[in-house]
Design a protein around this motif. Structure first.
Motif, PDB file in Angstrom:
ATOM      1  N   ALA A 129      53.899  39.984 -23.659  1.00  0.00           N
ATOM      2  CA  ALA A 129      52.486  39.818 -23.997  1.00  0.00           C
ATOM      3  C   ALA A 129      52.165  38.390 -24.428  1.00  0.00           C
ATOM      4  CB  ALA A 129      52.082  40.800 -25.088  1.00  0.00           C
ATOM      5  N   PHE A 130      53.134  37.673 -24.958  1.00  0.00           N
ATOM      6  CA  PHE A 130      52.911  36.269 -25.323  1.00  0.00           C
ATOM      7  C   PHE A 130      52.415  35.484 -24.106  1.00  0.00           C
ATOM      8  CE2 PHE A 130      54.580  31.928 -25.313  1.00  0.00           C
ATOM      9  CZ  PHE A 130      53.904  31.408 -26.417  1.00  0.00           C
ATOM     10  N   PHE A 131      53.052  35.716 -22.964  1.00  0.00           N
ATOM     11  CA  PHE A 131      52.660  34.999 -21.747  1.00  0.00           C
ATOM     12  C   PHE A 131      51.296  35.464 -21.246  1.00  0.00           C
ATOM     13  CE2 PHE A 131      57.258  34.659 -21.982  1.00  0.00           C
ATOM     14  CZ  PHE A 131      57.400  33.277 -21.938  1.00  0.00           C
ATOM     15  N   GLU A 132      51.007  36.734 -21.473  1.00  0.00           N
ATOM     16  CA  GLU A 132      49.667  37.233 -21.136  1.00  0.00           C
ATOM     17  C   GLU A 132      48.609  36.457 -21.918  1.00  0.00           C
ATOM     18  OE1 GLU A 132      46.531  40.626 -22.291  1.00  0.00           O
ATOM     19  OE2 GLU A 132      48.622  40.937 -22.862  1.00  0.00           O
ATOM     20  N   TYR A 133      48.833  36.317 -23.209  1.00  0.00           N
ATOM     21  CA  TYR A 133      47.867  35.623 -24.053  1.00  0.00           C
ATOM     22  C   TYR A 133      47.754  34.148 -23.698  1.00  0.00           C
ATOM     23  CZ  TYR A 133      46.750  39.474 -27.106  1.00  0.00           C
ATOM     24  OH  TYR A 133      46.267  40.651 -27.595  1.00  0.00           O
ATOM     25  N   MET A 134      48.851  33.561 -23.249  1.00  0.00           N
ATOM     26  CA  MET A 134      48.824  32.152 -22.851  1.00  0.00           C
ATOM     27  C   MET A 134      47.900  31.937 -21.644  1.00  0.00           C
ATOM     28  SD  MET A 134      50.635  30.351 -24.929  1.00  0.00           S
ATOM     29  CE  MET A 134      50.897  28.850 -24.022  1.00  0.00           C
ATOM     30  N   LEU A 135      47.667  32.970 -20.893  1.00  0.00           N
ATOM     31  CA  LEU A 135      46.755  32.886 -19.752  1.00  0.00           C
ATOM     32  C   LEU A 135      45.383  33.480 -20.055  1.00  0.00           C
ATOM     33  CD1 LEU A 135      49.356  33.988 -17.070  1.00  0.00           C
ATOM     34  CD2 LEU A 135      48.425  31.685 -17.354  1.00  0.00           C
ATOM     35  N   MET A 136      45.369  34.556 -20.839  1.00  0.00           N
ATOM     36  CA  MET A 136      44.114  35.251 -21.128  1.00  0.00           C
ATOM     37  C   MET A 136      43.162  34.416 -21.985  1.00  0.00           C
ATOM     38  SD  MET A 136      42.280  37.967 -20.757  1.00  0.00           S
ATOM     39  CE  MET A 136      43.420  39.183 -20.151  1.00  0.00           C
ATOM     40  N   VAL A 137      43.700  33.784 -22.994  1.00  0.00           N
ATOM     41  CA  VAL A 137      42.842  33.008 -23.897  1.00  0.00           C
ATOM     42  C   VAL A 137      42.149  31.864 -23.148  1.00  0.00           C
ATOM     43  CG1 VAL A 137      42.797  31.553 -25.960  1.00  0.00           C
ATOM     44  CG2 VAL A 137      44.039  33.730 -25.992  1.00  0.00           C
ATOM     45  N   PRO A 138      42.877  31.052 -22.382  1.00  0.00           N
ATOM     46  CA  PRO A 138      42.169  30.012 -21.614  1.00  0.00           C
ATOM     47  C   PRO A 138      41.203  30.598 -20.585  1.00  0.00           C
ATOM     48  CG  PRO A 138      44.525  29.577 -21.622  1.00  0.00           C
ATOM     49  CD  PRO A 138      44.327  30.910 -22.264  1.00  0.00           C
ATOM     50  N   ALA A 139      41.576  31.725 -19.966  1.00  0.00           N
ATOM     51  CA  ALA A 139      40.681  32.351 -18.985  1.00  0.00           C
ATOM     52  C   ALA A 139      39.342  32.686 -19.622  1.00  0.00           C
ATOM     53  CB  ALA A 139      41.323  33.607 -18.408  1.00  0.00           C
ATOM     54  N   ASN A 140      39.388  33.270 -20.804  1.00  0.00           N
ATOM     55  CA  ASN A 140      38.147  33.633 -21.486  1.00  0.00           C
ATOM     56  C   ASN A 140      37.428  32.419 -22.050  1.00  0.00           C
ATOM     57  OD1 ASN A 140      38.102  36.446 -21.038  1.00  0.00           O
ATOM     58  ND2 ASN A 140      39.673  36.720 -22.590  1.00  0.00           N
ATOM     59  N   ARG A 141      38.177  31.459 -22.569  1.00  0.00           N
ATOM     60  CA  ARG A 141      37.551  30.254 -23.114  1.00  0.00           C
ATOM     61  C   ARG A 141      36.829  29.483 -22.019  1.00  0.00           C
ATOM     62  NH1 ARG A 141      38.661  26.798 -27.655  1.00  0.00           N
ATOM     63  NH2 ARG A 141      39.249  28.746 -28.639  1.00  0.00           N
ATOM     64  N   TRP A 142      37.553  29.201 -20.926  1.00  0.00           N
ATOM     65  CA  TRP A 142      36.941  28.443 -19.829  1.00  0.00           C
ATOM     66  C   TRP A 142      35.922  29.287 -19.073  1.00  0.00           C
ATOM     67  CZ3 TRP A 142      42.422  26.691 -18.065  1.00  0.00           C
ATOM     68  CH2 TRP A 142      42.905  25.726 -18.966  1.00  0.00           C
ATOM     69  N   GLY A 143      36.206  30.564 -18.940  1.00  0.00           N
ATOM     70  CA  GLY A 143      35.284  31.452 -18.240  1.00  0.00           C
ATOM     71  C   GLY A 143      33.955  31.608 -18.949  1.00  0.00           C
ATOM     72  N   SER A 144      33.962  31.465 -20.264  1.00  0.00           N
ATOM     73  CA  SER A 144      32.709  31.618 -21.024  1.00  0.00           C
ATOM     74  C   SER A 144      31.709  30.510 -20.736  1.00  0.00           C
ATOM     75  CB  SER A 144      32.996  31.692 -22.524  1.00  0.00           C
ATOM     76  OG  SER A 144      33.452  30.443 -23.004  1.00  0.00           O
ATOM     77  N   ALA A 145      32.160  29.444 -20.087  1.00  0.00           N
ATOM     78  CA  ALA A 145      31.237  28.381 -19.679  1.00  0.00           C
ATOM     79  C   ALA A 145      30.426  28.812 -18.454  1.00  0.00           C
ATOM     80  CB  ALA A 145      32.007  27.103 -19.376  1.00  0.00           C
ATOM     81  N   VAL A 146      30.925  29.815 -17.738  1.00  0.00           N
ATOM     82  CA  VAL A 146      30.285  30.250 -16.496  1.00  0.00           C
ATOM     83  C   VAL A 146      29.789  31.696 -16.599  1.00  0.00           C
ATOM     84  CG1 VAL A 146      30.651  30.589 -14.013  1.00  0.00           C
ATOM     85  CG2 VAL A 146      31.828  28.734 -15.197  1.00  0.00           C
ATOM     86  N   TYR A 147      30.548  32.537 -17.285  1.00  0.00           N
ATOM     87  CA  TYR A 147      30.254  33.959 -17.383  1.00  0.00           C
ATOM     88  C   TYR A 147      29.940  34.328 -18.828  1.00  0.00           C
ATOM     89  CZ  TYR A 147      32.832  33.919 -12.951  1.00  0.00           C
ATOM     90  OH  TYR A 147      33.267  33.637 -11.685  1.00  0.00           O
TER      91      TYR A 147
END
Length: 114
Positions: free
Chosen positions: A45-63
């Protein structure tokens, strides 16, 4: 820009692969001690979070946050369907697909403009 829209989706897809293994991968090893399954799941799950957090952070600029969550659910279902068949050897039945389709419709509604 298309790149800004695509990167969060790609990161969500990759993070869901890790998430699915963390949540369900241990089901193939039921003889292993529960504590080991928990520790291994947290490590994955650590690796999941390493991808999920940036996905949501960067994605929030568009979605919007609800759009990101709806997208996340659809991606989770797609990844899980493949995982269930390929890794666990448990194909999905018609009722599973029907339920998943209803979730996809719900996610689609999230993207509709009011």
């Amino acid at each position: 820009m298309a790149f800004d829209r695509f990167v969060p989706i790609l990161l969500l897809l990759c993070s869901n692969v890790f998430m699915t293994f963390a949540w369900y991968g241990h089901l193939k090893y039921k003889a292993a001690p529960l504590w080991l399954a928990i520790v291994a799941s947290w490590g994955i799950a650590f690796f999941e979070y390493m991808l999920m957090v940036p996905a949501n952070r960067w994605g929030s600029a568009v979605y919007s946050a609800p759009q990101l969550k709806g997208m996340q659910e659809v991606i989770t279902l797609v990844v899980f369907a493949g995982f269930s068949l390929w890794y666990l050897g448990q194909p999905l039945r018609w009722n599973h697909w029907a339920g998943f389709a209803l979730i996809v419709v719900a996610a689609w509604l999230i993207f509709m403009e009011p």
